[in-house]
Write an enzyme that holds these catalytic residues in place. Structure first.
Site: not given
Ligand code: DX5
Ligand code: ZN
Length: 220
Positions: A7, A32, A34, A36, A65, A67, A136, A174
Site C-alpha cells: 500500500s 495497493h 488507497d 480517501m 481501494h 474509501m 478490513m 488490509d
Molecule cells: C487503511 C488502508 C490500508 C493501509 C494499510 O485504511 O486501507 O491500505 O494503508 O496500512 P498498514 O499496512 O500500515 O496497516
Molecule cells: Zn487499503
C-alpha cells in the site's frame, strides 16, 4: 496463489516513483492504492492525478481501494486513470450489484470491501459476481494501526461462504499485517495481502523479501 499488494499510503511521496520501482523489482504483482475522501473516512489521501502519473512508470496491477462515499460517481475516472481492480465499500453505496456490473463493463475486476463492524454475511448477495472480497482488518482511514484480532474469524467466515457456494474468489486483507502475523490471515483463508508500513518503513526490498518468506513458510 498468494499475492502481496504493497500500500503506497505508507510511501514517501517525494520519491514515490522510485519506491514503486523498488516494489516492482522485488517481484510483487500488485500495488495497493488507497483513495480517501474525507467523508467516508476522516482522512484525505490522493486521487486520479497521482494514479495517472504513476501508471506511466510501472506495469504493476493497480489495486485501487476506494474509501469514498458514492463511489459509483467516479469509477469511469479511476478506470481511465489506470486502475485494474476497483474495490469499493459496501457501506458507501446503495446498489453494490449495479456498481459491480459497472466496473465489469469497464473491463476491470471488482472488489467489495467490508468495514470491521459490517457483518460478513452482508456480502452473500454479491458473492457470485464479485472478483475479490476485502475484509478490513483495521478501521479504514489510517495506516500503521494494529490488526484487529476479531478479523481472523471474519476471514474464515468469508472463506466458508465462498466454499459453500463452490466459488473460488480472492479474499484480501488490509490493515496491520506484518511478516510476523501474516500467517494468521493466511491460515484463515486470505490470499491477497495488503501491507503498508510493513513494506515502506525501512528497506522496501528486504521488507518484501521477509513477507515473501512468510508466504513460503505458510506453504510448507
Ligand atoms: C487503511 C488502508 C490500508 C493501509 C494499510 O485504511 O486501507 O491500505 O494503508 O496500512 P498498514 O499496512 O500500515 O496497516
Ligand atoms: Zn487499503
Amino acid at each position: 496463489m498468494l499475492i502481496l499488494s504493497p500500500s503506497i499510503l505508507a510511501a514517501d511521496f517525494s520519491v514515490l516513483g522510485k519506491q514503486i520501482k523498488e516494489v516492482e523489482a522485488a517481484g510483487t504483482g500488485y500495488l495497493h492504492i488507497d483513495v480517501m475522501d474525507g467523508c467516508f473516512v476522516s482522512s484525505i489521501s490522493f486521487g486520479m492525478p497521482v494514479i495517472q502519473s504513476i501508471r506511466k512508470t510501472t506495469d504493476l496491477i493497480f489495486d485501487v481501494h476506494l474509501m469514498i462515499e458514492r463511489p459509483e460517481r467516479y469509477v469511469e475516472e479511476f478506470a481511465a486513470a489506470g486502475a485494474d481492480i476497483i474495490t469499493f465499500h459496501i457501506e458507501a453505496t446503495e446498489d453494490p450489484a449495479a456498481l459491480i456490473h459497472k466496473i465489469h463493463d469497464l473491463q476491470l475486476k471488482a472488489g467489495l470491501a467490508l468495514k470491521p463492524a459490517t457483518p460478513v454475511s452482508a456480502m452473500i448477495p454479491y458473492a457470485d459476481m464479485l472478483d475479490m472480497l476485502l475484509v478490513m482488518t483495521v478501521e479504514p482511514g489510517f495506516g500503521g494501526q494494529d490488526y484487529l484480532p476479531e478479523s481472523t474469524g471474519r476471514i474464515a467466515e468469508a472463506k466458508r461462504i465462498f466454499e459453500a457456494r463452490e466459488l473460488a474468489k480472492d479474499i484480501q486483507v488490509d490493515g496491520g499485517i506484518r511478516a510476523d502475523n501474516v500467517h494468521v490471515a493466511l491460515e484463515a483463508g486470505a490470499n491477497v495481502i495488503v501491507a503498508g508500513s510493513a513494506v515502506f518503513q525501512g528497506d522496501i526490498g528486504k521488507n518484501i523479501e521477509k513477507m515473501q518468506k512468510a508466504f513460503l513458510d505458510f506453504g510448507k
